[in-house]
Every structure is written in C-alpha cells, then in structure tokens.
Write an enzyme that holds these catalytic residues in place. Structure first.
Site, short mmCIF file in Angstrom:
data_model
loop_
_atom_site.label_atom_id
_atom_site.label_comp_id
_atom_site.label_asym_id
_atom_site.label_seq_id
_atom_site.Cartn_x
_atom_site.Cartn_y
_atom_site.Cartn_z
N LYS A 1 5.43 -13.65 -1.43
CA LYS A 1 5.96 -13.66 -0.06
C LYS A 1 4.84 -13.30 0.91
CE LYS A 1 7.65 -10.82 2.95
NZ LYS A 1 7.22 -11.43 4.21
N GLU B 1 -1.48 -1.38 -2.60
CA GLU B 1 -2.71 -1.28 -1.80
C GLU B 1 -2.27 -1.01 -0.37
OE1 GLU B 1 -5.65 -1.30 -2.97
OE2 GLU B 1 -5.46 -2.25 -4.92
N CYS C 1 -7.87 -2.97 6.31
CA CYS C 1 -7.38 -1.71 5.74
C CYS C 1 -8.51 -0.69 5.60
CB CYS C 1 -6.71 -1.97 4.40
SG CYS C 1 -7.72 -2.95 3.32
N GLU D 1 -3.13 5.31 11.35
CA GLU D 1 -3.79 4.00 11.25
C GLU D 1 -3.37 3.14 12.44
OE1 GLU D 1 -2.53 1.20 8.20
OE2 GLU D 1 -4.63 0.80 7.73
P1 NAP Z 1 3.65 -4.21 6.30
O1 NAP Z 1 4.48 -4.18 7.49
O2 NAP Z 1 3.74 -3.10 5.32
O3 NAP Z 1 3.95 -5.60 5.58
C1 NAP Z 1 3.31 -6.02 4.43
C2 NAP Z 1 4.19 -7.02 3.72
O4 NAP Z 1 5.40 -6.37 3.28
C3 NAP Z 1 4.67 -8.17 4.62
O5 NAP Z 1 4.77 -9.33 3.87
C4 NAP Z 1 6.03 -7.66 5.05
O6 NAP Z 1 6.88 -8.66 5.53
C5 NAP Z 1 6.53 -7.04 3.79
N1 NAP Z 1 7.63 -6.08 3.98
C6 NAP Z 1 7.93 -5.37 5.10
N2 NAP Z 1 9.03 -4.61 4.88
C7 NAP Z 1 9.42 -4.83 3.61
C8 NAP Z 1 10.49 -4.34 2.80
N3 NAP Z 1 11.37 -3.47 3.25
N4 NAP Z 1 10.58 -4.80 1.53
C9 NAP Z 1 9.69 -5.68 1.04
N5 NAP Z 1 8.68 -6.19 1.77
C10 NAP Z 1 8.53 -5.77 3.04
O7 NAP Z 1 2.12 -4.33 6.67
P2 NAP Z 1 1.47 -5.33 7.72
O8 NAP Z 1 1.73 -4.86 9.08
O9 NAP Z 1 1.81 -6.73 7.38
O10 NAP Z 1 -0.08 -5.15 7.34
C11 NAP Z 1 -0.84 -4.08 7.79
C12 NAP Z 1 -0.91 -2.96 6.76
O11 NAP Z 1 -1.42 -3.45 5.53
C13 NAP Z 1 -1.87 -1.87 7.16
O12 NAP Z 1 -1.30 -0.61 6.91
C14 NAP Z 1 -3.07 -2.07 6.27
O13 NAP Z 1 -3.86 -0.94 6.07
C15 NAP Z 1 -2.44 -2.56 5.04
N6 NAP Z 1 -3.42 -3.29 4.23
C16 NAP Z 1 -3.88 -2.73 3.07
C17 NAP Z 1 -4.83 -3.36 2.30
C18 NAP Z 1 -5.35 -2.78 1.04
O14 NAP Z 1 -5.88 -3.53 0.23
N7 NAP Z 1 -5.21 -1.50 0.79
C19 NAP Z 1 -5.30 -4.60 2.71
C20 NAP Z 1 -4.83 -5.15 3.89
C21 NAP Z 1 -3.87 -4.49 4.64
P3 NAP Z 1 6.86 -8.99 7.13
O15 NAP Z 1 5.65 -9.76 7.34
O16 NAP Z 1 8.06 -9.77 7.39
O17 NAP Z 1 6.85 -7.69 7.85
#
Ligand code: NAP
Ligand code: MG
Length: 500
Positions: free
Chosen positions: A194, A269, A303, A400
């Site tokens: 997804k 991650e 990230c 963050e």
């Molecule tokens: P996010 O809101 O946590 O979303 C990540 C993914 O999870 C999206 O596909 C999102 O769908 C989905 N999601 C949201 N709520 C969910 C739920 N209740 N159940 C299952 N899936 C769900 O993060 P983001 O805003 O897209 O990305 C930014 C974050 O990612 C930052 O915190 C960043 O640090 C982190 N990140 C970490 C790494 C690493 O390797 N450590 C790399 C890149 C990014 P939707 O798109 O519909 O919200």
C-alpha cells in the site's frame, strides 16, 4: 477526473488509476476515488481507488494463492534472481517515465527522481536479486542423549515468512516500494503493497513492470487508499504473515501493537530527529555545505534529515551564518525545472504542518535566521528555514517536522556534543564532521543511532543495514539483515540408528 494535460509526456501516459491484484488491473474500489495532486501546482493529476476490506481481502487472497502455487513455491532461487534482475532492467528502461512521474506526483527534483528513485531503485533490485541464491541454513551438531543407540541429524531451513503487507510513506515512493518488495520476493514471499495516499502512481507502474518481468500473478499486488481505511484493513487481515512498515512513529506504534495481538512478524522504520555534529577541526566549508544538504535534501522530507545542528563554539557563528546564506539563496520551484533547488512540500496539509512548526519556533523564542512562508504560486512551498537560540526543550528541537527546518545550537566539549546528540526520543541517523580520527572514534560508539556518518550525511547503500535505535523503529533494512526479516527459521531434527 484528471486535468487535461499534454499526453505526449511519458509520465502522463504512465498514470494508472487502477490497482494491481492477482496480476490484473483492478478497477473497483470502495467508496469515492481519492484525488492525487501535483504539489508544485496544487492541481489534481489523477484519482486513485480506495481499497476497502473487500478489495484488501482479494489482494491478500491473491498473494496467499501465489505464495502457495507451485509456480512460485517451487521456483528455483536462480529464477527469482533472474526476475529481479529483469525488473531492474525494466525500471531503468522506463527510467525517464518513472522519474518524471515521481517528480510530477511528489514534487522532488527530477535529478533526485532519476538518481534515487530510479537509479538507486535498480541498484537495490540487483543487490537483492543476488541474495535469492545465497540464503542458507546451518547444520547443527546436537547432543541429544536419548534414547541410547540413536543419533540425530539436525539442520535449519530458512523459509519465506509468507504474505507480506508492505506500507510505505510518500517521501521516496518508488525507492521505498522497492526496499520492501525486493527482499520479500528474493526470499520467496509474496507482497501486498500500500503506497502512501499522496503518491500511489509509481508503485502501480512498478507492479505492472513486475508482471512484464515475468513475476507470477499475485506475487506483487498494489492496493491504494487511505492509511486509516486500506492500511488498517491490511494490517488487521488475519492471513497476513508479516507487516513491513515505513512511516511515522505514531502510526508505527499503532501497527506494532496490532501486530503483536496477532503475532504477525513486524518491522518498523520510523521517524527521526537526526543530529549533525560539527567539531572545530573540520573542513568548515565542507561542513557548511554538508549541514545544508543534510536538512534541505528532498525538502527535508527525509527520515534521517539532519534537523538538529550542533556546532562547536569557536566556529559556531561562521557555520550558522554560512548555512543561513545557503538557505536564503536557494531557488524554489517545480522539480521538473533544472534550476530548482527546493521543490514543494508533498501536500497542502503537510505545508501547513511545517509552517505551523515555524510559527511555534518563533513563539518559543527561537531566532529565525532564514526562511518562513513562501509565495511560489499555487504550489505547497516552504522556504529553507534556519533557527538558532531555541530554548531548552523547544518543540522545534524535539519533534519531527519533516520539512526544510533546522535548529542550530552551540556546544563546548565532546561530552556536551554527545549529550546534545542523544537528547532525543529518536535514534535513526547522525553525522560527525571532523578531520580528527581520534575524536571521531571517541564519538561514534556513544551516539545512539542506527547509522552514523562521518563527513557526509544521508548516504545509504543496499549492503549497509539501516534502521533505528529507540523510537526510530525495530529491525534493519538492506544487507543480510533485510533478508532475515522475511525468513522464518525451521529446525529439522532427524533420528537414525547409531549402528547398523
Ligand atoms: P505515516 O502517516 O505514518 O504514513 C505512512 C504509511 O502508513 C502511509 O502509507 C499511510 O497511509 C499509512 N497509514 C497511516 N495510518 C495507518 C493506519 N492506521 N494503519 C495502517 N497504515 C496507515 O507517515 P507519512 O506522513 O506518510 O511519512 C512520513 C513519516 O515517515 C516520517 O515520520 C518519517 O520519518 C517516516 N519515514 C521513515 C523512514 C525510515 O526508513 N525510518 C523513511 C521514510 C519516512 P496514508 O498515506 O493514507 O496516510
Ligand atoms: Mg499520511
């Protein structure tokens, strides 16, 4: 409907508004379609379906069926390797279309889409292809004494964990999809991916290319929709064996809790607030450029972004002034324009979130040396922003922001540098800038982070394990570690009579 655009452009011809389930385009969602935007212009470029529980179930069923089908289960490792290599070739052959599509949908600089989403994506596929033929178990010298006269031959058998639910964010959409799919299929798992609701387009195209490469139907499925609907249904599905998640710490915790309830395997991650530590013996010009790259790369939507800058007293004023100069001079614009240095934030909502943090920083009493709101037409732009003199415990130093916002502070001794660097709930990355190996070697072991860079920042390689300490996650991607995350280990113990 999508806006009318010039359909000669290869990225527009590559837009798909369906999902890929069981090797076929799937055109039925649950409820209303969700718009997909070009963040540089704030216009709708496509619509995506939303998979509800029924479509999620179809995708998991397809992945399960593919996992158990002889075409995949009995495929020789070398054949899986070949499929991944073919997919890498196809990603490169379609590199122009994929890179432009990513930049259109995500806003990032075209050079980044070409170099990272496509270039590094192909590199990761090839690296993981090599693992398919190098997975091995162990022969175990066991000492089981009973019953007398019986010997044992014991060994371990690594086996694919099964159906993997992969959930990825929007900051590196194609690359993150590959980071999940490549190790999963190298081990013989099947995947339901997804993508983030903001950036579904390259993932759908990748699944099509996987079919073209010859992956059996159902091995790589892509379903679209919102996290709280599609993502949640996928995480909750009883026939998913493992969840591979990249995203925020908040959602990661939610998923982790649910995974434990069902004893699904899970790797997370998550977020970061990575420190950049500049020691006074460094190459100052290199360090200033490095600090700018650490935070402004990909608009700070990284990230491991170096969002906390710690500079040793003595060179602090020079470094921070140099960084503010770079920030003030950066050119904002569309990622498709080769002169652009900073593209838009991913969405209007995220732009507001970043601007809210900038307002919070000012309210907290931090001094803004560069940056703030931008008025670059309709797109979701934020200027590269540098804060200094934030009070202890300021939210802009602790939370963050995931945008081009850095908070600078000075330190005195190496001990202070360590205390500053580790004063965070996160532990994803860190960088040290110094030419004194003795100091570097003293600092590296004391930094609580999954990756420490020296005189560089944000550099990754498929052979280098990557993941978080503390609240930045559980597990390591890339390298051998990534392969292990998609394998179960079965012990086999065979009795045979000691004497004839
Ligand atoms: P996010 O809101 O946590 O979303 C990540 C993914 O999870 C999206 O596909 C999102 O769908 C989905 N999601 C949201 N709520 C969910 C739920 N209740 N159940 C299952 N899936 C769900 O993060 P983001 O805003 O897209 O990305 C930014 C974050 O990612 C930052 O915190 C960043 O640090 C982190 N990140 C970490 C790494 C690493 O390797 N450590 C790399 C890149 C990014 P939707 O798109 O519909 O919200
Ligand atoms: Mg989201």
């Amino acid at each position: 409907m999508s806006v009318a655009l010039d359909h000669d452009r290869p990225e527009l011809a590559a837009i798909r508004e369906h999902m890929i389930i069981g090797g076929k385009p799937w055109t039925e969602g649950d409820g209303d379609a969700i718009p997909v935007y070009d963040p540089a212009r704030g216009v709708v470029i496509a619509h995506q379906l939303e998979a509800g529980p029924r479509q999620v179930n179809e995708a998991v069923k397809a992945a399960r069926h593919a996992f158990e089908a002889p075409a995949w289960r009995d495929m020789l490792p070398v054949a899986r390797e070949r499929l991944l290599l073919r997919l890498a070739d196809l990603v490169e052959q379609h590199g122009d279309e994929l890179a432009r599509l990513e930049t259109l949908n995500n806003g990032k600089l075209l050079a980044l889409s070409q170099g990272l989403e496509v270039g590094a994506g192909a590199q990761w596929l090839r690296y993981m292809a090599g693992w398919a033929t190098k997975i091995s178990g162990e022969t175990l010298n066991v000492s089981i004494p009973f019953p007398p006269g019986v010997n044992y031959h014991a060994y371990t058998r690594p086996e694919p964990v099964g159906v993997v639910a992969a959930i990825v964010p929007w900051n590196f959409p194609l690359l993150m999809a590959i980071w999940k799919i490549a190790p999963a299929v190298a081990t013989g798992c099947t995947v339901v991916l997804k993508p983030a609701e903001e950036t579904p387009l390259t993932a759908i195209r990748l699944a099509e290319l996987a079919l073209e490469a010859g992956f059996p139907p159902g091995v790589v499925n892509v379903i679209t929709g919102r996290g709280e609907v599609t993502g949640a249904a996928l995480v909750a599905h009883p026939d998913v064996d493992k969840i591979a998640f990249t995203g925020s710490t908040e959602v990661g915790k939610l998923i982790g809790r649910q995974a434990v309830d069902d004893m699904k395997r899970v790797s997370l991650e998550l977020g970061g607030k990575s420190p950049v530590i500049i020691l006074d013996d460094c190459d100052i010009d290199l360090a200033i450029q490095g600090a700018a790259g650490a935070i402004f790369f990909n608009q700070g939507q990284v990230c491991t972004a170096g969002s906390r800058l710690f500079v040793q007293k003595g060179i602090y004023d020079r470094v921070v002034a140099g960084l503010a100069d770079i920030a003030s001079g950066m050119k904002l614009g569309s990622g498709l324009d080769p002169d652009t240095q900073i593209g838009p934030m991913i969405s209007a909502r995220h732009q507001k979130r970043v601007l809210d943090y900038i307002a919070i920083g000012k309210q907290e009493g931090a001094r803004m040396l560069a940056g703030g709101a931008a008025d670059e037409g309709e797109g979701y732009f934020v200027r590269p922003t540098v804060f200094a003199h934030a009070p202890a415990g300021a939210r802009i130093s602790r939370e963050e922001i995931f945008g081009p916002v850095v908070v600078a502070g000075a330190f005195d001794t190496e001990e202070d540098a360590i205390a500053c660097a580790n004063d965070t709930q996160f532990g994803l990355g860190a960088s040290i800038w110094s030419n004194d190996l003795t100091r570097v070697n003293r600092l590296v072991p004391r930094i609580r982070a999954g990756t420490v860079w020296v005189n560089t920042h944000n550099m990754l390689d498929p052979h280098m394990p990557f993941g978080g300490y503390k609240q930045s996650g559980i597990g390591r991607e890339h390298g051998h570690a990534a392969i292990d995350m998609y394998l179960e280990k079965k012990s086999v113990c065979m009795a045979y009579p000691a004497a004839h």
